[in-house]
Design a protein around this motif. Structure first.
Motif, PDB file in Angstrom:
ATOM      1  N   UNK A 352       1.031  -1.203   0.050  1.00 37.61           N
ATOM      2  CA  UNK A 352      -0.061   0.032   0.095  1.00 37.61           C
ATOM      3  C   UNK A 352       0.860   1.353   0.012  1.00 37.61           C
ATOM      4  N   UNK A 353       0.783   2.224  -0.926  1.00 33.30           N
ATOM      5  CA  UNK A 353       1.307   3.207  -0.921  1.00 33.30           C
ATOM      6  C   UNK A 353       0.641   4.340  -0.451  1.00 33.30           C
ATOM      7  N   UNK A 354       1.404   5.032   0.726  1.00 38.94           N
ATOM      8  CA  UNK A 354       0.675   6.038   1.471  1.00 38.94           C
ATOM      9  C   UNK A 354       0.673   7.365   0.523  1.00 38.94           C
ATOM     10  N   UNK A 359       1.196   6.888  -4.369  1.00 41.35           N
ATOM     11  CA  UNK A 359      -0.400   6.718  -4.443  1.00 41.35           C
ATOM     12  C   UNK A 359      -1.110   7.434  -5.591  1.00 41.35           C
ATOM     13  N   UNK A 360      -0.766   8.464  -5.977  1.00 35.65           N
ATOM     14  CA  UNK A 360      -1.506   9.253  -7.093  1.00 35.65           C
ATOM     15  C   UNK A 360      -1.440   8.316  -8.256  1.00 35.65           C
ATOM     16  N   UNK A 361      -0.056   7.910  -8.414  1.00 35.89           N
ATOM     17  CA  UNK A 361      -0.033   6.896  -9.612  1.00 35.89           C
ATOM     18  C   UNK A 361      -0.888   5.719  -9.412  1.00 35.89           C
ATOM     19  N   UNK A 362      -1.179   5.153  -8.436  1.00 34.99           N
ATOM     20  CA  UNK A 362      -1.946   3.940  -8.185  1.00 34.99           C
ATOM     21  C   UNK A 362      -3.337   4.375  -8.456  1.00 34.99           C
ATOM     22  N   UNK A 363      -3.750   5.655  -8.265  1.00 33.48           N
ATOM     23  CA  UNK A 363      -5.084   5.939  -8.580  1.00 33.48           C
ATOM     24  C   UNK A 363      -5.160   5.924  -9.931  1.00 33.48           C
ATOM     25  N   UNK A 364      -4.236   6.467 -10.882  1.00 30.49           N
ATOM     26  CA  UNK A 364      -4.392   6.308 -12.378  1.00 30.49           C
ATOM     27  C   UNK A 364      -4.524   4.837 -12.773  1.00 30.49           C
ATOM     28  N   UNK A 366      -5.531   2.158 -11.149  1.00 29.74           N
ATOM     29  CA  UNK A 366      -6.583   0.970 -10.809  1.00 29.74           C
ATOM     30  C   UNK A 366      -7.561   1.082 -11.634  1.00 29.74           C
ATOM     31  N   UNK A 367      -8.213   2.105 -12.171  1.00 25.79           N
ATOM     32  CA  UNK A 367      -9.363   1.998 -13.041  1.00 25.79           C
ATOM     33  C   UNK A 367      -8.992   0.920 -14.353  1.00 25.79           C
ATOM     34  N   UNK A 368      -7.928   1.356 -14.717  1.00 27.33           N
ATOM     35  CA  UNK A 368      -7.195   0.667 -16.030  1.00 27.33           C
ATOM     36  C   UNK A 368      -7.160  -1.063 -15.664  1.00 27.33           C
ATOM     37  N   UNK A 369      -6.639  -1.085 -14.566  1.00 29.66           N
ATOM     38  CA  UNK A 369      -6.333  -2.692 -14.240  1.00 29.66           C
ATOM     39  C   UNK A 369      -7.801  -3.330 -14.075  1.00 29.66           C
ATOM     40  N   UNK A 370      -8.876  -2.588 -13.461  1.00 29.44           N
ATOM     41  CA  UNK A 370     -10.069  -3.063 -13.442  1.00 29.44           C
ATOM     42  C   UNK A 370     -10.922  -3.499 -14.816  1.00 29.44           C
TER      43      UNK A 370
END
Ligand SMILES: Cc1cc2nc3c(=O)[nH]c(=O)nc-3n(C[C@H](O)[C@H](O)[C@H](O)COP(=O)(O)OP(=O)(O)OC[C@H]3O[C@@H](n4cnc5c(N)ncnc54)[C@H](O)[C@@H]3O)c2cc1C
Length: 415
Positions: A352-354, A359-364, A366-370
């Motif tokens: 988990x990236x704090x 964390x901002x990159x993870x937000x970008x 997540x939807x593409x992986x989904x």
């Protein structure tokens, strides 16, 4: 008097463990007595200089605390233990209020706009960044920061105070300078440390750098009498957004084939990746250090994070397939998704990236992986899961939980 210690920070876990072992004997009464002295000429021997390693989780807070408490009682090591929990507190505080990070990012952009439009401001900002203000102590710290990527905590406080109240520069641009140049540059400790000095974090209470205090804790190296602002009115800031819930993290599915996503945030890759990670596990490396600022992150900071990631890959080489390195710039999300799909990744697991650039990159991502049908599993460390929910108010209230945290430490894996 302690002999001078080297002020270099090799980006590998071996060096981090050596530094921890070297520091442990000084973590008790010595630390309590000497921690406030800013003595670069002695290699900052009064403090641990562990922060670049803890910040990148090349060492876990758990193993640092276990090492120190293996030598000293909690009472003798109280000051050091509290400092380690300050990092956890700040991280938790920001995690519960991620909007404060967005406010800071907006403040950096506004500050940069002001540099372009306000007469004289750019020249003052450049002089401060380069250490050419004529205030000896401030200039020496600016140069030390550039040369070593490290500053003592007291120097950070004095520097921030002089930046804001004597030089009257936007606090966000000072925080941005630190984040670009500190090897331990940390979104939570840095943003909230600057907010605290500015009188935003504890509303109305500013931190005023005083000449006698600087002279005392630099052992006479500096004496800026008559050079520092005596008044420090709190800086304006937007209200803090409402507090949200603490993150809980995800659990990997042992039945799915795991691919790993490594970022600069956590180099103790071992624990989240065990379930389903049949060797050789595919691994993707994403270094978001270059996203700390709209300006260029300093080359030593980028090199430190890159070195730390390479060291992680080396340490886990027996269990990993070839690493896919992805640069965090345009098109990176598609690259990661294609790599996961082509490599038959059944779930993408990452620590988990704090709150911060990763964390901002993870937000970008997540939807593409989904959309690609690849579950994204963000594993929260037990230390963070235990601490963050308690960062609801001030440190004083958080501190009361430390005995409980320490009792739980005995049963925790170090990494
Ligand atoms: C304006 C300002 C900006 C700061 N920016 C950062 C930053 O970007 N990154 C960062 O890691 N720390 C930051 N700090 C906190 C602190 O200055 C550093 O963590 C500390 O100086 C690191 O040196 P050390 O490891 O030798 O500390 P030690 O005194 O040996 O402390 C041991 C550990 O405790 C933690 N710690 C100590 N003091 C603090 C503190 N005040 N807040 C949070 N954690 C602490 C760190 O993990 C540190 O490694 C900032 C403080 C201020 C006032």
């Amino acid at each position: 008097m302690t002999d001078a210690l080297p002020l270099t920070f090799p980006p590998d876990r071996r060096a981090a463990l050596d530094r921890l072992a070297e520091f442990v004997p000084r973590a008790g009464r010595d630390y309590a007595a000497r921690r406030n002295y800013d003595l670069p000429q002695q290699g900052h021997a009064g403090v641990s200089r562990l922060s670049p390693y803890i910040r990148h989780r090349m060492l876990s807070e758990t193993e640092v605390l276990q090492a120190v408490l293996g030598r000293f009682s909690p009472a003798t090591a109280e000051k050091f233990v509290q400092e380690v929990y300050w990092r956890s507190y700040w991280k938790g505080w920001l995690e519960l209020r991620p909007g404060v990070w967005d406010q800071y990012r907006q403040g950096v952009r506004s500050g940069q706009d002001r540099l372009a439009t306000e007469a004289g401001l750019r020249a003052d900002w450049e002089a401060a960044c380069r250490g050419e203000t004529g205030i000896d102590c401030f200039d020496a710290w600016a140069r030390e920061l550039t040369a070593t990527g490290y500053l003592h905590n007291h120097a950070r406080m004095w520097f921030a105070s002089i930046w804001i109240f004597t030089l009257r520069l936007p606090w966000e641009l000072g925080a941005d300078l630190f984040l670009r140049q500190l090897l331990d540059g940390d979104p939570a400790s840095n943003t909230l440390g600057w907010r605290w000095v500015a009188g935003i974090q504890t509303p109305g209470k500013t931190y005023v750098a005083r000449a006698d205090n600087i002279a005392r804790y630099t052992e006479g190296r500096f004496d800026p009498r008559g050079q520092l602002a005596g008044r420090a009115d709190p800086v304006d800031s937007p209200p803090v957004p409402a507090r949200g819930p603490a993150p809980t993290g995800d659990t990997p599915d042992p039945e799915r084939r795991t691919g790993w996503l490594l970022t600069e945030e956590d180099q103790l890759a071992g624990f989240p990746f065990l379930p389903g990670a049949e060797p050789p596990a595919p691994v993707c490396v994403l270094n978001c250090t270059g996203r700390r600022s709209p300006l260029e992150t300093s080359p030593p900071v980028t090199a430190f994070a890159a070195g730390a990631l390479e060291d992680t890959l080396d340490r886990h080489a027996a269990r990993l397939g070839p690493a896919q390195h992805v640069a965090a710039r345009t098109g990176w999300v598609e690259q990661v998704v294609d790599w996961a799909r082509d490599g038959g990744v059944g779930q993408l697991v990452t620590p988990y990236a704090p709150v911060g650039p990763a964390a901002d990159a993870m937000k970008e991502l997540a939807p593409a992986l989904d959309a690609a049908g690849v579950p994204f599993v963000r594993v929260l460390r037990p230390h963070d899961a235990a601490c963050w929910p308690h960062a609801t108010h001030g440190f004083f209230r958080f501190k009361e939980k430390i005995p409980g945290f320490l009792a739980a430490l005995k049963g925790l894996r170090a990494a």
